[in-house]
Write a protein that holds these residues in place. Structure first.
Motif, PDB file in Angstrom:
ATOM      1  N   SER A   1     109.946  52.513  18.747  1.00 57.21           N
ATOM      2  CA  SER A   1     111.358  52.290  18.468  1.00 57.21           C
ATOM      3  C   SER A   1     112.050  51.739  19.713  1.00 57.21           C
ATOM      4  O   SER A   1     111.402  51.542  20.752  1.00 57.21           O
ATOM      5  CB  SER A   1     112.039  53.574  18.004  1.00 57.21           C
ATOM      6  N   VAL A   2     113.340  51.483  19.588  1.00 57.17           N
ATOM      7  CA  VAL A   2     114.153  50.988  20.701  1.00 57.17           C
ATOM      8  C   VAL A   2     115.408  51.862  20.790  1.00 57.17           C
ATOM      9  O   VAL A   2     115.748  52.554  19.836  1.00 57.17           O
ATOM     10  CB  VAL A   2     114.548  49.517  20.502  1.00 57.17           C
ATOM     11  N   ALA A   3     116.070  51.819  21.937  1.00 55.80           N
ATOM     12  CA  ALA A   3     117.288  52.627  22.090  1.00 55.80           C
ATOM     13  C   ALA A   3     118.171  52.048  23.178  1.00 55.80           C
ATOM     14  O   ALA A   3     117.729  51.229  24.000  1.00 55.80           O
ATOM     15  CB  ALA A   3     116.924  54.078  22.410  1.00 55.80           C
ATOM     16  N   HIS A   4     119.429  52.485  23.147  1.00 48.34           N
ATOM     17  CA  HIS A   4     120.361  52.196  24.230  1.00 48.34           C
ATOM     18  C   HIS A   4     120.878  53.520  24.753  1.00 48.34           C
ATOM     19  O   HIS A   4     121.478  54.296  24.009  1.00 48.34           O
ATOM     20  CB  HIS A   4     121.531  51.343  23.691  1.00 48.34           C
TER      21      HIS A   4
ATOM     22  N   LEU B   1     118.665  49.613  28.239  1.00 50.58           N
ATOM     23  CA  LEU B   1     118.041  49.354  26.950  1.00 50.58           C
ATOM     24  C   LEU B   1     116.582  49.736  27.114  1.00 50.58           C
ATOM     25  O   LEU B   1     115.984  49.472  28.161  1.00 50.58           O
ATOM     26  CB  LEU B   1     118.138  47.876  26.578  1.00 50.58           C
TER      27      LEU B   1
ATOM     28  N   TYR C   1     121.006  47.548  31.162  1.00 54.30           N
ATOM     29  CA  TYR C   1     121.825  47.055  30.046  1.00 54.30           C
ATOM     30  C   TYR C   1     122.742  45.959  30.571  1.00 54.30           C
ATOM     31  O   TYR C   1     123.635  46.218  31.377  1.00 54.30           O
ATOM     32  CB  TYR C   1     122.623  48.245  29.519  1.00 54.30           C
TER      33      TYR C   1
ATOM     34  N   GLN D   1     129.564  40.383  22.711  1.00 50.33           N
ATOM     35  CA  GLN D   1     128.869  41.308  21.821  1.00 50.33           C
ATOM     36  C   GLN D   1     127.404  41.487  22.164  1.00 50.33           C
ATOM     37  O   GLN D   1     126.752  42.379  21.630  1.00 50.33           O
ATOM     38  CB  GLN D   1     128.961  40.811  20.378  1.00 50.33           C
ATOM     39  N   SER D   2     126.883  40.672  23.065  1.00 55.06           N
ATOM     40  CA  SER D   2     125.437  40.620  23.241  1.00 55.06           C
ATOM     41  C   SER D   2     124.999  41.276  24.555  1.00 55.06           C
ATOM     42  O   SER D   2     125.469  40.901  25.634  1.00 55.06           O
ATOM     43  CB  SER D   2     124.984  39.161  23.206  1.00 55.06           C
ATOM     44  N   PHE D   3     124.116  42.242  24.450  1.00 54.84           N
ATOM     45  CA  PHE D   3     123.591  42.929  25.626  1.00 54.84           C
ATOM     46  C   PHE D   3     122.074  42.844  25.601  1.00 54.84           C
ATOM     47  O   PHE D   3     121.445  43.166  24.596  1.00 54.84           O
ATOM     48  CB  PHE D   3     124.059  44.382  25.638  1.00 54.84           C
TER      49      PHE D   3
ATOM     50  N   ALA E   1     110.606  53.630  14.100  1.00 48.92           N
ATOM     51  CA  ALA E   1     111.540  52.696  13.462  1.00 48.92           C
ATOM     52  C   ALA E   1     110.753  51.772  12.544  1.00 48.92           C
ATOM     53  O   ALA E   1     109.965  50.961  13.014  1.00 48.92           O
ATOM     54  CB  ALA E   1     112.279  51.889  14.514  1.00 48.92           C
TER      55      ALA E   1
ATOM     56  N   HIS F   1     120.886  44.627  22.332  1.00 49.21           N
ATOM     57  CA  HIS F   1     121.904  45.268  21.492  1.00 49.21           C
ATOM     58  C   HIS F   1     122.935  44.210  21.146  1.00 49.21           C
ATOM     59  O   HIS F   1     123.574  43.657  22.040  1.00 49.21           O
ATOM     60  CB  HIS F   1     122.552  46.432  22.260  1.00 49.21           C
TER      61      HIS F   1
ATOM     62  N   ALA G   1     126.346  43.930  19.478  1.00 44.13           N
ATOM     63  CA  ALA G   1     127.496  44.668  18.949  1.00 44.13           C
ATOM     64  C   ALA G   1     128.194  43.765  17.926  1.00 44.13           C
ATOM     65  O   ALA G   1     127.547  42.920  17.315  1.00 44.13           O
ATOM     66  CB  ALA G   1     128.417  45.065  20.091  1.00 44.13           C
TER      67      ALA G   1
ATOM     68  N   LEU H   1     120.408  47.290  17.087  1.00 45.07           N
ATOM     69  CA  LEU H   1     119.444  47.276  18.186  1.00 45.07           C
ATOM     70  C   LEU H   1     118.276  46.436  17.706  1.00 45.07           C
ATOM     71  O   LEU H   1     117.888  46.518  16.542  1.00 45.07           O
ATOM     72  CB  LEU H   1     118.957  48.691  18.508  1.00 45.07           C
TER      73      LEU H   1
ATOM     74  N   TRP I   1     117.568  47.000  13.766  1.00 46.66           N
ATOM     75  CA  TRP I   1     117.906  48.261  13.103  1.00 46.66           C
ATOM     76  C   TRP I   1     119.369  48.587  13.377  1.00 46.66           C
ATOM     77  O   TRP I   1     119.901  48.237  14.439  1.00 46.66           O
ATOM     78  CB  TRP I   1     117.045  49.397  13.662  1.00 46.66           C
TER      79      TRP I   1
ATOM     80  N   TYR J   1     122.536  50.136  14.708  1.00 46.62           N
ATOM     81  CA  TYR J   1     122.860  50.829  15.968  1.00 46.62           C
ATOM     82  C   TYR J   1     123.452  52.189  15.617  1.00 46.62           C
ATOM     83  O   TYR J   1     124.546  52.273  15.034  1.00 46.62           O
ATOM     84  CB  TYR J   1     123.874  49.962  16.713  1.00 46.62           C
TER      85      TYR J   1
ATOM     86  N   PHE K   1     122.059  55.914  21.733  1.00 49.33           N
ATOM     87  CA  PHE K   1     122.092  55.130  20.499  1.00 49.33           C
ATOM     88  C   PHE K   1     120.663  54.705  20.170  1.00 49.33           C
ATOM     89  O   PHE K   1     119.958  54.154  21.022  1.00 49.33           O
ATOM     90  CB  PHE K   1     122.998  53.912  20.666  1.00 49.33           C
ATOM     91  N   VAL K   2     120.269  54.982  18.943  1.00 48.56           N
ATOM     92  CA  VAL K   2     118.877  54.743  18.560  1.00 48.56           C
ATOM     93  C   VAL K   2     118.814  53.825  17.347  1.00 48.56           C
ATOM     94  O   VAL K   2     119.837  53.441  16.776  1.00 48.56           O
ATOM     95  CB  VAL K   2     118.147  56.076  18.269  1.00 48.56           C
ATOM     96  N   ALA K   3     117.594  53.490  16.941  1.00 51.32           N
ATOM     97  CA  ALA K   3     117.377  52.604  15.794  1.00 51.32           C
ATOM     98  C   ALA K   3     117.557  53.374  14.495  1.00 51.32           C
ATOM     99  O   ALA K   3     116.836  54.333  14.234  1.00 51.32           O
ATOM    100  CB  ALA K   3     115.977  52.009  15.862  1.00 51.32           C
TER     101      ALA K   3
END
Lengths: 173, 173
Positions: free
Chosen positions: A51-54, A62, A95, A109-111, A172, B54, B56, B62, B93, B95, B111-113
């Motif tokens: 999975s991925v996360a922030h 990230l 991030y 909006q993009s990170f 995920a 990410h 937004a 994500l 996925w 956010y 924050f996860v998927a």
């Protein structure tokens, strides 16, 4: 033909000895992280994504959580506890806002992933790491054990996830 | 020994025919996305990670960007343009704030998927997709071509990244 059979047998013998010598986690002889003596698993950067996360806050990263074959099979079958030899890798990058992407979207909006921070591992060995739920923990920076890592704090933080064998990250789909 | 050689030659011939029959992108005969006729590449979920992001705003996701072997090799060597057969996959996925993780951190930060949104692909074929920079585009939802996808908007949006062969995502080391 006899020679071919001999070569096959010789190969199988060498391969068998190599398998006997290899630790359950399939790790190499590289430099190990302290306490748990976890070594940097070769090839982990090519493992599939769990999975991925922030993580905002102080982490501000990230992250991608990857798994070796045993990890992926256990996740997909819902096998708990994870079998010995399972390795879960957490990669993380700063991030970072992407001006280039934002221009295309016409808004902020993009990170994206900036510089890598560190890489953490959980390695399952129910005998060696019996005192910490069967998991060994490690943190590497630039391919070497991270001198700033306080690995004794890993397991206490993971205890709330005891019902999922101390692993927070969920697969995920 | 002769028999072994014969078997090896027979195998090489069959393998060669299989290679000749396979399309450059190594795709199967599954249902194809419209316009570019890109099919869902088998095994893409296990491909290595190029990077994560990410988005937004309206996307609110994500994402993990994965690559097939040709993509990973090109990224790591800095090869541009990407060779024919390159496939880049963008998984995404929802956010999703993780209350479970936030409890451990003692603050709102994780924050996860969540549920998967859709999967997008860029497939390189410099002949077939010559009119769009050599790239075919596709979007799938739940394994099927996404009926809501407006694929004609993909290439115009990717044009600002022309200097990197129309690919925005950069490799995260």
């Amino acid at each position: 033909m006899k020679r071919v059979i001999y070569l096959l047998v010789a190969f199988a013998t060498v391969a068998g000895v190599a398998l006997l010598k290899a630790p359950a986690s399939g790790q190499s002889d590289r430099e190990a992280a302290p306490i748990y003596e976890v070594k940097l698993p070769p090839g982990y950067r090519d493992w599939p994504v769990i999975s991925v996360a922030h993580e905002a806050g102080d982490n501000n990263d990230l992250r991608a959580v990857l798994g070796n074959d045993l990890a992926m099979k256990a996740y997909r079958k819902g096998t708990l506890p994870f079998p010995d030899g399972t390795i879960i890798a957490r990669l993380a990058w700063v991030y970072t806002a992407s001006e280039e992407n934002d221009k295309v979207f016409g808004r902020q909006q993009s990170f994206v992933a900036g510089p890598a921070t560190n890489v953490q591992f959980m390695v399952k060995d129910s005998i060696k790491y019996a005192a910490t739920g069967g998991w060994g923990f490690a943190q590497f920076k630039d391919g070497k054990p991270d001198a700033t890592a306080k690995l004794e704090t890993c397991f206490p933080c993971h205890q709330p996830a005891q019902a999922r064998d101390y692993v927070f990250t969920q697969y995920a789909p």
